[in-house]
Design a protein around this motif. Structure first.
Motif, PDB file in Angstrom:
ATOM      1  N   THR A  90     -23.831   6.132   9.474  1.00 23.47           N
ATOM      2  CA  THR A  90     -24.464   6.200   8.158  1.00 23.47           C
ATOM      3  C   THR A  90     -24.597   7.649   7.693  1.00 23.47           C
ATOM      4  N   LEU A  91     -24.948   8.529   8.623  1.00 25.59           N
ATOM      5  CA  LEU A  91     -25.049   9.955   8.302  1.00 25.59           C
ATOM      6  C   LEU A  91     -23.722  10.502   7.784  1.00 25.59           C
ATOM      7  N   TYR A  92     -22.645  10.205   8.487  1.00 26.33           N
ATOM      8  CA  TYR A  92     -21.326  10.674   8.067  1.00 26.33           C
ATOM      9  C   TYR A  92     -21.043  10.247   6.635  1.00 26.33           C
ATOM     10  N   ARG A  93     -21.323   8.976   6.354  1.00 26.82           N
ATOM     11  CA  ARG A  93     -21.024   8.440   5.024  1.00 26.82           C
ATOM     12  C   ARG A  93     -21.878   9.115   3.957  1.00 26.82           C
ATOM     13  N   LYS A  94     -23.161   9.311   4.245  1.00 29.46           N
ATOM     14  CA  LYS A  94     -24.085   9.867   3.264  1.00 29.46           C
ATOM     15  C   LYS A  94     -23.766  11.316   2.914  1.00 29.46           C
ATOM     16  N   ILE A  95     -23.451  12.119   3.927  1.00 28.00           N
ATOM     17  CA  ILE A  95     -23.295  13.555   3.679  1.00 28.00           C
ATOM     18  C   ILE A  95     -21.832  13.989   3.600  1.00 28.00           C
ATOM     19  N   GLY A  96     -20.914  13.022   3.766  1.00 29.09           N
ATOM     20  CA  GLY A  96     -19.492  13.339   3.657  1.00 29.09           C
ATOM     21  C   GLY A  96     -18.956  14.112   4.841  1.00 29.09           C
ATOM     22  N   ALA A  97     -19.525  13.852   6.022  1.00 31.44           N
ATOM     23  CA  ALA A  97     -19.076  14.566   7.224  1.00 31.44           C
ATOM     24  C   ALA A  97     -17.887  13.856   7.856  1.00 31.44           C
TER      25      ALA A  97
END
Length: 246
Positions: A223-230
């Motif tokens: 979810t973090l990757y998706r939210k911050i574009g990582a």
């Protein structure tokens, strides 16, 4: 090769078979896939729910799959009796509120009766706190009754493959934003996971630090990757440090 030897070998490679169905990477030795097909391996599923309409509907969905066999129970006592008698169950689905279940006590009793067999919880109304509790207690998954047929079937195959299933929306609901990064609002748990990513910890280490299942941490990282574009862990940590978040 004798039929019983073929069946034992098929069961040994069952997890590889279902990871292939799910599109997950794996290494396959020559002849393994064809051997599984040759043996005609089927999955046996036990569903326990006191609501007949729900029980029959879920069974009907699963029985559409040619390799699924489904047994039914109307309460926990019946499910436990069936589980103790059967020698080839591949996954067990238990309704959280059915008579005799008694929450985590029922989960523990079923896991004790069927060591090595994935046991998952079905629920129509249970909050996220229940999902966290059952996963922490060793459940193979938490399945909302509102999930689509396709997702249900995929979840069953995922658990039989030895993985733990939990819906993303259940793990992220009702958490108030506590930080902002790359224009995205992060929950307190996501912020905590990101801080440990910046420290270079692996998912298993993060799970121990914050007392969560490793699968839950993996979902938070995704979810973090998706939210911050990582793109990956290193990129996520770089974005956080550049923003002065930690």
């Amino acid at each position: 090769m004798a039929a019983d030897a073929k069946l034992r070998l098929a069961r040994a490679f069952k997890w590889r078979h279902y990871k292939t169905v799910l599109g997950l990477p794996f290494l396959c030795q020559e002849g393994e896939a064809s051997l599984l097909i040759e043996t005609g391996f089927t999955m046996r599923i036990l569903i326990a729910d006191d609501h007949q309409l729900v029980r029959d509907a879920i069974a009907g969905f699963l029985r559409q799959e040619p390799d699924f066999m489904v047994d039914l129970a109307a309460d926990f006592a019946e499910a436990l009796a069936l589980a103790r008698q059967a020698d080839d169950l591949d996954v067990i689905l238990l309704d959280w509120t059915m008579p005799g279940m008694n929450g985590l006590e029922g989960l523990a009793a079923m896991r004790a009766a069927r060591p090595g067999t994935p046991v998952a919880i079905l629920s129509g109304t249970a909050p996220r706190s229940v999902a966290d509790a059952v996963l922490a207690a060793g459940a193979a998954g938490f399945l909302p009754k509102t999930m689509s047929t396709r997702t249900l079937i995929a979840a069953v195959r995922f658990m039989v493959a030895g993985e733990v299933y939990a819906p993303m929306e259940m793990l992220t609901e009702r958490e108030a934003p506590t930080a902002t990064l790359a224009g995205a609002q992060l929950t307190e748990r996501e912020t905590e996971v990101l801080r440990y990513l910046c420290e270079g910890l692996a998912n298993k280490e993060i799970a121990r630090r914050i007392d969560l299942q490793e699968v839950t941490v993996k979902l938070h990282v995704k979810t973090l990757y998706r939210k911050i574009g990582a793109r990956n862990r290193t990129h996520a940590a770089m974005l956080a440090k550049q923003a002065g978040l930690f």
